[in-house]
Design a protein around this motif. Sequence first.
Motif, mmCIF file in Angstrom:
data_model
loop_
_atom_site.group_PDB
_atom_site.id
_atom_site.type_symbol
_atom_site.label_atom_id
_atom_site.label_comp_id
_atom_site.label_asym_id
_atom_site.label_seq_id
_atom_site.Cartn_x
_atom_site.Cartn_y
_atom_site.Cartn_z
ATOM 1 N N GLY A 7 5.252 18.064 -12.879
ATOM 2 C CA GLY A 7 4.394 17.625 -13.973
ATOM 3 C C GLY A 7 4.169 16.126 -14.014
ATOM 4 N N VAL A 8 4.846 15.396 -13.135
ATOM 5 C CA VAL A 8 4.674 13.936 -13.106
ATOM 6 C C VAL A 8 3.409 13.600 -12.314
ATOM 7 N N THR A 9 2.567 12.751 -12.871
ATOM 8 C CA THR A 9 1.371 12.288 -12.175
ATOM 9 C C THR A 9 1.542 10.827 -11.798
ATOM 10 N N VAL A 10 1.551 10.589 -10.480
ATOM 11 C CA VAL A 10 1.688 9.228 -9.944
ATOM 12 C C VAL A 10 0.285 8.678 -9.729
ATOM 13 N N ILE A 11 0.054 7.446 -10.181
ATOM 14 C CA ILE A 11 -1.282 6.855 -10.128
ATOM 15 C C ILE A 11 -1.260 5.600 -9.264
ATOM 16 N N ASP A 12 -2.260 5.477 -8.390
ATOM 17 C CA ASP A 12 -2.458 4.249 -7.621
ATOM 18 C C ASP A 12 -3.895 3.801 -7.825
ATOM 19 N N ALA A 13 -4.076 2.498 -8.018
ATOM 20 C CA ALA A 13 -5.424 1.978 -8.246
ATOM 21 C C ALA A 13 -5.621 0.677 -7.480
ATOM 22 N N ILE A 14 -6.805 0.498 -6.944
ATOM 23 C CA ILE A 14 -7.197 -0.791 -6.361
ATOM 24 C C ILE A 14 -8.586 -1.115 -6.896
ATOM 25 N N TYR A 15 -8.723 -2.263 -7.545
ATOM 26 C CA TYR A 15 -10.024 -2.702 -8.053
ATOM 27 C C TYR A 15 -10.372 -4.044 -7.427
ATOM 28 N N LEU A 16 -11.651 -4.261 -7.218
ATOM 29 C CA LEU A 16 -12.134 -5.557 -6.734
ATOM 30 C C LEU A 16 -12.907 -6.230 -7.865
ATOM 31 N N LEU A 17 -12.439 -7.407 -8.257
ATOM 32 C CA LEU A 17 -13.097 -8.176 -9.311
ATOM 33 C C LEU A 17 -13.857 -9.333 -8.669
ATOM 34 N N VAL A 18 -15.012 -9.643 -9.188
ATOM 35 C CA VAL A 18 -15.729 -10.850 -8.764
ATOM 36 C C VAL A 18 -15.943 -11.693 -10.015
ATOM 37 N N MET A 19 -15.300 -12.869 -10.031
ATOM 38 C CA MET A 19 -15.323 -13.705 -11.212
ATOM 39 C C MET A 19 -16.640 -14.475 -11.292
ATOM 40 N N LEU A 20 -16.889 -15.085 -12.443
ATOM 41 C CA LEU A 20 -18.182 -15.749 -12.675
ATOM 42 C C LEU A 20 -18.442 -16.867 -11.670
ATOM 43 N N ASP A 21 -17.365 -17.502 -11.150
ATOM 44 C CA ASP A 21 -17.547 -18.554 -10.141
ATOM 45 C C ASP A 21 -17.689 -17.976 -8.729
ATOM 46 N N GLY A 22 -17.747 -16.667 -8.614
ATOM 47 C CA GLY A 22 -17.976 -16.037 -7.316
ATOM 48 C C GLY A 22 -16.714 -15.665 -6.562
ATOM 49 N N ALA A 23 -15.546 -16.055 -7.075
ATOM 50 C CA ALA A 23 -14.294 -15.768 -6.372
ATOM 51 C C ALA A 23 -13.939 -14.289 -6.492
ATOM 52 N N ALA A 24 -13.455 -13.733 -5.396
ATOM 53 C CA ALA A 24 -13.015 -12.339 -5.389
ATOM 54 C C ALA A 24 -11.533 -12.258 -5.727
ATOM 55 N N VAL A 25 -11.163 -11.256 -6.502
ATOM 56 C CA VAL A 25 -9.774 -11.009 -6.886
ATOM 57 C C VAL A 25 -9.507 -9.531 -6.676
ATOM 58 N N ARG A 26 -8.454 -9.205 -5.941
ATOM 59 C CA ARG A 26 -8.085 -7.789 -5.777
ATOM 60 C C ARG A 26 -6.916 -7.457 -6.692
ATOM 61 N N LEU A 27 -7.025 -6.338 -7.355
ATOM 62 C CA LEU A 27 -5.983 -5.855 -8.264
ATOM 63 C C LEU A 27 -5.389 -4.571 -7.692
#
Lengths: 142, 152
Positions: free
Chosen positions: A68-88
């Motif tokens: 019954g345990v649900t393991v979650i993995d997430a990867i998001y790509l953010l692009v900030m207002l100054d154009g810099a990319a950030v990976r979460l």
Amino acid sequence: MVTETMPTPALEDALVLYLEFGPPLTLGRLATGGVRSLMTVVGGSVDGSAGSGIIAGGRETRLTRADGVTVIDAIYLLVMLDGAAVRLFGTGYLTETPEFAGTRMSISFEVDESSPRAWLATQCFLGERATGTAVLNVAKVL
Amino acid sequence: MAMQLEFALEVRVALGQRMHIRVADDYLRGAVLIEGGSFSGPGLQGRVVPGSGGDFPLVRADGGGRFDSQYLLETDDGAMILQRSSGVRHAPAEVVQALLAGEQVDPQSYYMRMTPRFEAPAGRYGWLNRTLFVGAGQREPTGSVFRYWKVV
């Protein structure tokens, strides 16, 4: 005891992600155990002490085991207002307690080490998103 | 935000010799085997199984870095629990030098936080399988102390 001198972590709000999810997909039952499902992030926005920007994409995957345990993995790509990319990167569990129902994850970031957001890569973070919402609150572990 | 932290566990480990793998000029992998230790918290205590794993830090040129560890905990009533943890450490250069030299360093002078995960047998310890934790670490001359808080 030497441990009395140890720091006690605390949480401080850092970022809020307003996610837009695409249709969910179920991959199926895995030979290694559990049922794998995926939720694609098709867009959204981010705001907080690390700056503002958009969510350029990402994916959340879930593995629900027989216990019954649900393991979650997430990867998001953010692009900030100054154009810099950030990976979460997030990894955690679906939580069902009297106090909270939803996704809870530990979170880390990848970011250019010379950028004003380099601190994101040198700290631990926690995140939570209540079931039925698309808002992920990210807190810095002090 | 609903998240609160509640103390769960303290783990003390004795560390063996530190080895290094120089993968690239900006990529140094450390390997430290866990020689043993003990843990205790509300409803949970036992020993760190000797020889069951280690800590494998990624050490940056400036002394900061990430670490990934994996080893077994054995509770007093015989349950085996796999602990995997990843975290970060960073500090001013002089603090890093003192840490690497094996000196006793004020744990408030550096940031060492981690997010351990557990695989435990169903039953009494099953809650470890679905609970998020955050921890703080303290490096000692011959070992480390970790304190973990569960996210409630």
